[in-house]
Motif scaffolding. Structure first.
Motif, mmCIF file in Angstrom:
data_model
loop_
_atom_site.group_PDB
_atom_site.id
_atom_site.type_symbol
_atom_site.label_atom_id
_atom_site.label_comp_id
_atom_site.label_asym_id
_atom_site.label_seq_id
_atom_site.Cartn_x
_atom_site.Cartn_y
_atom_site.Cartn_z
ATOM 1 N N ILE A 95 12.719 9.402 55.727
ATOM 2 C CA ILE A 95 11.616 10.125 56.138
ATOM 3 C C ILE A 95 10.070 9.771 55.095
ATOM 4 O O ILE A 95 10.095 10.399 53.871
ATOM 5 N N CYS A 96 9.475 9.742 55.642
ATOM 6 C CA CYS A 96 7.792 9.051 54.658
ATOM 7 C C CYS A 96 7.700 10.214 53.895
ATOM 8 O O CYS A 96 7.315 11.492 53.817
ATOM 9 N N GLN A 97 6.745 9.429 52.362
ATOM 10 C CA GLN A 97 6.040 10.405 51.902
ATOM 11 C C GLN A 97 5.193 10.956 52.273
ATOM 12 O O GLN A 97 5.041 12.386 52.254
ATOM 13 N N ASP A 98 4.540 10.515 53.719
ATOM 14 C CA ASP A 98 3.352 11.595 54.767
ATOM 15 C C ASP A 98 4.112 12.525 54.651
ATOM 16 O O ASP A 98 3.740 13.927 55.284
ATOM 17 N N CYS A 99 5.171 12.728 55.431
ATOM 18 C CA CYS A 99 5.365 13.253 56.306
ATOM 19 C C CYS A 99 6.344 14.755 55.657
ATOM 20 O O CYS A 99 6.607 15.548 55.491
ATOM 21 N N GLN A 100 6.790 13.929 53.862
ATOM 22 C CA GLN A 100 7.131 15.308 53.425
ATOM 23 C C GLN A 100 6.281 16.327 52.774
ATOM 24 O O GLN A 100 6.068 17.088 52.787
ATOM 25 N N HIS A 120 11.412 2.696 60.911
ATOM 26 C CA HIS A 120 10.424 3.405 60.613
ATOM 27 C C HIS A 120 11.181 4.459 59.971
ATOM 28 O O HIS A 120 12.536 4.936 60.721
ATOM 29 N N CYS A 121 9.673 5.208 59.854
ATOM 30 C CA CYS A 121 9.788 6.748 59.695
ATOM 31 C C CYS A 121 10.729 7.463 60.328
ATOM 32 O O CYS A 121 9.984 7.941 62.433
ATOM 33 N N PRO A 122 11.405 8.547 60.862
ATOM 34 C CA PRO A 122 11.893 9.241 61.758
ATOM 35 C C PRO A 122 11.292 9.943 62.409
ATOM 36 O O PRO A 122 10.858 10.202 63.791
ATOM 37 N N ARG A 123 10.174 10.079 61.986
ATOM 38 C CA ARG A 123 8.972 11.744 62.113
ATOM 39 C C ARG A 123 8.088 11.258 62.551
ATOM 40 O O ARG A 123 7.168 11.081 63.512
ATOM 41 N N CYS A 124 7.394 9.738 61.780
ATOM 42 C CA CYS A 124 6.100 9.633 62.511
ATOM 43 C C CYS A 124 5.685 8.089 62.653
ATOM 44 O O CYS A 124 4.962 7.703 62.811
ATOM 45 N N TYR A 125 7.052 7.486 62.662
ATOM 46 C CA TYR A 125 7.205 5.649 62.940
ATOM 47 C C TYR A 125 6.185 5.034 62.136
ATOM 48 O O TYR A 125 6.364 3.717 62.204
#
Ligand SMILES: [Zn+2]
Ligand SMILES: [Zn+2]
Length: 215
Positions: A57-62, A45-50
């Motif tokens: 780190i996923c696109q959304d978080c970037q 899972h994305c380390p920031r938003c799961y």
């Protein structure tokens, strides 16, 4: 007791026995068939938003980072079809007792003050309960935020959600703790929680983390 979702006849003794040997103090509110339709977010899972299925780190978080925002979120379940059905019944049909099903997943470190995402007064009037706070009815909550009515998020496009003005305000005469965890039911774009965090940080909170049951 019957399954709260499908009403299947009394949960079988084998489930109760299983609960005993795994020392789960929480009684089962679901039959195994229903229980198995809810899928936990796995190790990927994305380390920031799961967000599930991401290794980095996923696109959304970037995208959030480009706006100067570092997401610090945790979630438990994938927002799959069963979860959508669950929330449709819980929120939109107002089946309050369903809060029992997932309440045991709302556990937080003591040093964090728990702030649930509020409903607008208009929505609260319609629903009769705050579905986020209901999951945590036994926990010490601080209702520090109030929400102005806006269009329901689900009727907005992603772009509209992101550019939507912040609907949150600090409740009058609140004192702001050092560490807060803001809790919501579902993380979709993250805009709701980002707005809530921004409001709390501007009011003087140093550390704000977020949690949702689903991502
Ligand atoms: Zn069932
Ligand atoms: Zn992410």
């Amino acid at each position: 007791m019957n399954c709260l979702i499908c009403q299947a006849k009394a949960l079988t003794p084998s489930i109760d026995f299983q609960a005993l040997i795994t020392l789960k103090s929480n009684p089962s509110y679901l039959c195994l068939t229903c229980k198995n339709t809810f899928i936990k977010i796995g190790a990927d899972h994305c380390p920031r938003c799961y967000k599930s299925g991401e290794k980095e780190i996923c696109q959304d978080c970037q995208e959030w980072e480009r706006k100067g925002i570092i997401i610090n979120h945790q979630a438990i379940f994938k927002y799959n079809g069963s979860m959508q059905q669950f929330f449709s019944r819980y929120k939109f049909m107002g089946d309050y007792q369903l809060h029992q099903v997932f309440k045991s997943y709302f556990k937080f470190k003591k040093e964090f003050t728990i702030v649930p995402i509020p409903l607008s007064p208009e929505r609260y009037q319609v629903r009769g309960f705050n579905q986020v706070a209901a999951f945590m009815e036994k926990l010490p909550l601080q209702h520090l935020l109030t929400k102005k009515e806006s269009q329901p998020q689900s009727s907005l496009t992603r772009e509209e959600r992101l550019t939507h003005t912040n609907p949150f305000q600090i409740k009058e005469n609140s004192s702001i703790p050092e560490k807060i965890i803001v809790v919501d039911d579902i993380y979709t774009t993250g805009a709701t929680l980002v707005h809530a965090c921004k409001t709390l940080k501007e009011a003087g909170c140093n550390t704000v983390k977020t949690f949702s049951l689903c991502r």
